[in-house]
Scaffold this motif. Sequence first.
Motif, PDB file in Angstrom:
ATOM      1  N   ILE A  25       3.775  -5.463  -5.563  1.00 13.66           N
ATOM      2  CA  ILE A  25       4.981  -4.837  -5.000  1.00 13.66           C
ATOM      3  C   ILE A  25       6.089  -4.809  -6.053  1.00 13.66           C
ATOM      4  O   ILE A  25       6.713  -3.770  -6.286  1.00 13.66           O
ATOM      5  N   ASN A  26       6.320  -5.928  -6.699  1.00 11.74           N
ATOM      6  CA  ASN A  26       7.380  -6.008  -7.713  1.00 11.74           C
ATOM      7  C   ASN A  26       7.087  -5.111  -8.909  1.00 11.74           C
ATOM      8  O   ASN A  26       7.975  -4.400  -9.395  1.00 11.74           O
ATOM      9  N   ASN A  27       5.849  -5.137  -9.388  1.00  9.72           N
ATOM     10  CA  ASN A  27       5.482  -4.323 -10.551  1.00  9.72           C
ATOM     11  C   ASN A  27       5.555  -2.828 -10.249  1.00  9.72           C
ATOM     12  O   ASN A  27       6.064  -2.047 -11.065  1.00  9.72           O
ATOM     13  N   ASP A  28       5.045  -2.431  -9.080  1.00  4.17           N
ATOM     14  CA  ASP A  28       5.091  -1.011  -8.716  1.00  4.17           C
ATOM     15  C   ASP A  28       6.533  -0.549  -8.518  1.00  4.17           C
ATOM     16  O   ASP A  28       6.899   0.565  -8.920  1.00  4.17           O
ATOM     17  N   ARG A  29       7.352  -1.388  -7.899  1.00  2.00           N
ATOM     18  CA  ARG A  29       8.769  -1.038  -7.726  1.00  2.00           C
ATOM     19  C   ARG A  29       9.436  -0.858  -9.079  1.00  2.00           C
ATOM     20  O   ARG A  29      10.148   0.116  -9.313  1.00  2.00           O
ATOM     21  N   ASP A  30       9.188  -1.786 -10.001  1.00  2.00           N
ATOM     22  CA  ASP A  30       9.786  -1.693 -11.331  1.00  2.00           C
ATOM     23  C   ASP A  30       9.301  -0.447 -12.077  1.00  2.00           C
ATOM     24  O   ASP A  30      10.083   0.223 -12.763  1.00  2.00           O
ATOM     25  N   GLU A  31       8.027  -0.129 -11.931  1.00  5.38           N
ATOM     26  CA  GLU A  31       7.500   1.084 -12.564  1.00  5.38           C
ATOM     27  C   GLU A  31       8.150   2.323 -11.951  1.00  5.38           C
ATOM     28  O   GLU A  31       8.501   3.267 -12.664  1.00  5.38           O
ATOM     29  N   PHE A  32       8.329   2.315 -10.631  1.00  9.11           N
ATOM     30  CA  PHE A  32       8.975   3.448  -9.977  1.00  9.11           C
ATOM     31  C   PHE A  32      10.410   3.616 -10.482  1.00  9.11           C
ATOM     32  O   PHE A  32      10.859   4.737 -10.729  1.00  9.11           O
ATOM     33  N   ILE A  33      11.116   2.513 -10.645  1.00 12.31           N
ATOM     34  CA  ILE A  33      12.480   2.582 -11.179  1.00 12.31           C
ATOM     35  C   ILE A  33      12.467   3.197 -12.575  1.00 12.31           C
ATOM     36  O   ILE A  33      13.310   4.036 -12.901  1.00 12.31           O
ATOM     37  N   SER A  34      11.480   2.844 -13.395  1.00 10.27           N
ATOM     38  CA  SER A  34      11.353   3.465 -14.723  1.00 10.27           C
ATOM     39  C   SER A  34      11.121   4.965 -14.612  1.00 10.27           C
ATOM     40  O   SER A  34      11.665   5.744 -15.400  1.00 10.27           O
ATOM     41  N   VAL A  35      10.335   5.361 -13.633  1.00 10.91           N
ATOM     42  CA  VAL A  35      10.061   6.789 -13.428  1.00 10.91           C
ATOM     43  C   VAL A  35      11.348   7.524 -13.070  1.00 10.91           C
ATOM     44  O   VAL A  35      11.632   8.594 -13.623  1.00 10.91           O
TER      45      VAL A  35
ATOM     46  N   GLN B 287      13.965  12.109  -3.137  1.00  7.04           N
ATOM     47  CA  GLN B 287      13.443  11.911  -1.784  1.00  7.04           C
ATOM     48  C   GLN B 287      12.490  10.726  -1.716  1.00  7.04           C
ATOM     49  O   GLN B 287      12.547   9.929  -0.777  1.00  7.04           O
ATOM     50  N   GLU B 288      11.623  10.609  -2.693  1.00  6.19           N
ATOM     51  CA  GLU B 288      10.658   9.497  -2.698  1.00  6.19           C
ATOM     52  C   GLU B 288      11.367   8.156  -2.881  1.00  6.19           C
ATOM     53  O   GLU B 288      10.990   7.166  -2.263  1.00  6.19           O
ATOM     54  N   ALA B 289      12.396   8.117  -3.714  1.00  4.43           N
ATOM     55  CA  ALA B 289      13.147   6.869  -3.911  1.00  4.43           C
ATOM     56  C   ALA B 289      13.823   6.441  -2.614  1.00  4.43           C
ATOM     57  O   ALA B 289      13.780   5.259  -2.237  1.00  4.43           O
ATOM     58  N   LEU B 290      14.435   7.395  -1.930  1.00  2.00           N
ATOM     59  CA  LEU B 290      15.097   7.066  -0.667  1.00  2.00           C
ATOM     60  C   LEU B 290      14.082   6.638   0.392  1.00  2.00           C
ATOM     61  O   LEU B 290      14.317   5.689   1.146  1.00  2.00           O
TER      62      LEU B 290
ATOM     63  N   ILE C  84       0.834  -1.207   0.000  1.00  9.13           N
ATOM     64  CA  ILE C  84       0.000   0.000   0.000  1.00  9.13           C
ATOM     65  C   ILE C  84       0.870   1.258   0.000  1.00  9.13           C
ATOM     66  O   ILE C  84       0.632   2.183  -0.781  1.00  9.13           O
ATOM     67  N   ALA C  85       1.879   1.294   0.859  1.00  8.88           N
ATOM     68  CA  ALA C  85       2.738   2.479   0.949  1.00  8.88           C
ATOM     69  C   ALA C  85       3.515   2.696  -0.343  1.00  8.88           C
ATOM     70  O   ALA C  85       3.634   3.833  -0.831  1.00  8.88           O
ATOM     71  N   GLN C  86       4.026   1.622  -0.927  1.00  4.26           N
ATOM     72  CA  GLN C  86       4.783   1.746  -2.166  1.00  4.26           C
ATOM     73  C   GLN C  86       3.879   2.204  -3.304  1.00  4.26           C
ATOM     74  O   GLN C  86       4.260   3.063  -4.103  1.00  4.26           O
ATOM     75  N   TRP C  87       2.669   1.631  -3.369  1.00  2.59           N
ATOM     76  CA  TRP C  87       1.685   2.056  -4.376  1.00  2.59           C
ATOM     77  C   TRP C  87       1.409   3.545  -4.225  1.00  2.59           C
ATOM     78  O   TRP C  87       1.344   4.288  -5.210  1.00  2.59           O
ATOM     79  N   ASP C  88       1.245   3.997  -2.988  1.00  2.00           N
ATOM     80  CA  ASP C  88       0.963   5.397  -2.716  1.00  2.00           C
ATOM     81  C   ASP C  88       2.127   6.280  -3.170  1.00  2.00           C
ATOM     82  O   ASP C  88       1.925   7.302  -3.833  1.00  2.00           O
ATOM     83  N   MET C  89       3.357   5.898  -2.835  1.00  2.00           N
ATOM     84  CA  MET C  89       4.520   6.703  -3.227  1.00  2.00           C
ATOM     85  C   MET C  89       4.655   6.774  -4.742  1.00  2.00           C
ATOM     86  O   MET C  89       4.930   7.842  -5.310  1.00  2.00           O
ATOM     87  N   LEU C  90       4.470   5.638  -5.423  1.00  8.92           N
ATOM     88  CA  LEU C  90       4.539   5.621  -6.885  1.00  8.92           C
ATOM     89  C   LEU C  90       3.499   6.560  -7.476  1.00  8.92           C
ATOM     90  O   LEU C  90       3.821   7.419  -8.304  1.00  8.92           O
ATOM     91  N   ASN C  91       2.264   6.422  -7.054  1.00  8.03           N
ATOM     92  CA  ASN C  91       1.195   7.221  -7.640  1.00  8.03           C
ATOM     93  C   ASN C  91       1.299   8.694  -7.281  1.00  8.03           C
ATOM     94  O   ASN C  91       0.921   9.552  -8.079  1.00  8.03           O
ATOM     95  N   PHE C  92       1.842   8.995  -6.113  1.00  8.58           N
ATOM     96  CA  PHE C  92       2.118  10.392  -5.755  1.00  8.58           C
ATOM     97  C   PHE C  92       3.083  11.010  -6.773  1.00  8.58           C
ATOM     98  O   PHE C  92       2.938  12.169  -7.144  1.00  8.58           O
ATOM     99  N   CYS C  93       4.044  10.210  -7.229  1.00  8.53           N
ATOM    100  CA  CYS C  93       5.062  10.715  -8.161  1.00  8.53           C
ATOM    101  C   CYS C  93       4.569  10.860  -9.588  1.00  8.53           C
ATOM    102  O   CYS C  93       5.097  11.672 -10.343  1.00  8.53           O
TER     103      CYS C  93
END
Length: 158
Positions: free
Chosen positions: A100-110, A130-133, A57-66
């Motif tokens: 979790i894996n898909n959202d993390r990978d999408e965040f890395i692409s971002v 900041q969001e990555a850290l 949930i937290a990772q999804w939130d951070m990704l979508n915030f970005c």
Amino acid sequence: MNNQNKKLVNELSKLLTGGGAHASLKDALANLPVNLLGEKPHGLPYSIWQLVEHIRIAQWDMLNFCIDPSHKSPKWPDEYWPKENAPKNESDWKDAINQINNDRDEFISVIEKGDLYEPISGGNGQTLLQEALQMADHTAYHTAEIIVIRRLLGAWKK
């Protein structure tokens, strides 16, 4: 992207996938018996399922915030923590891990495509850096808790 930023993005990617000085989430969840997902060792407030869902949930939130300036975060803390100790079924468990894996990978692409230092649209001055850290730190913290629970349940490699 200049060479310095490329190096930083590579290091952030390693950190987000769990490389470096600590076990990855993948390592922490490997060979985990499904019957232990809802167990709470004496005195601990969370099960492994609750920690994994919280990470999701937290990772999804951070990704979508970005990526979405109109994103609305869940209500803290109620909507960041599942009430159920265990998933309804093994499919829900697998779906959580996949997200979790898909959202993390999408965040890395971002972060590979974005400006690490530019304030995020819709935010209050936060940056991708900041969001990555924060994402890496948050996941590492709860990964350690999962490992402790596994140790207490006798289900961690020795």
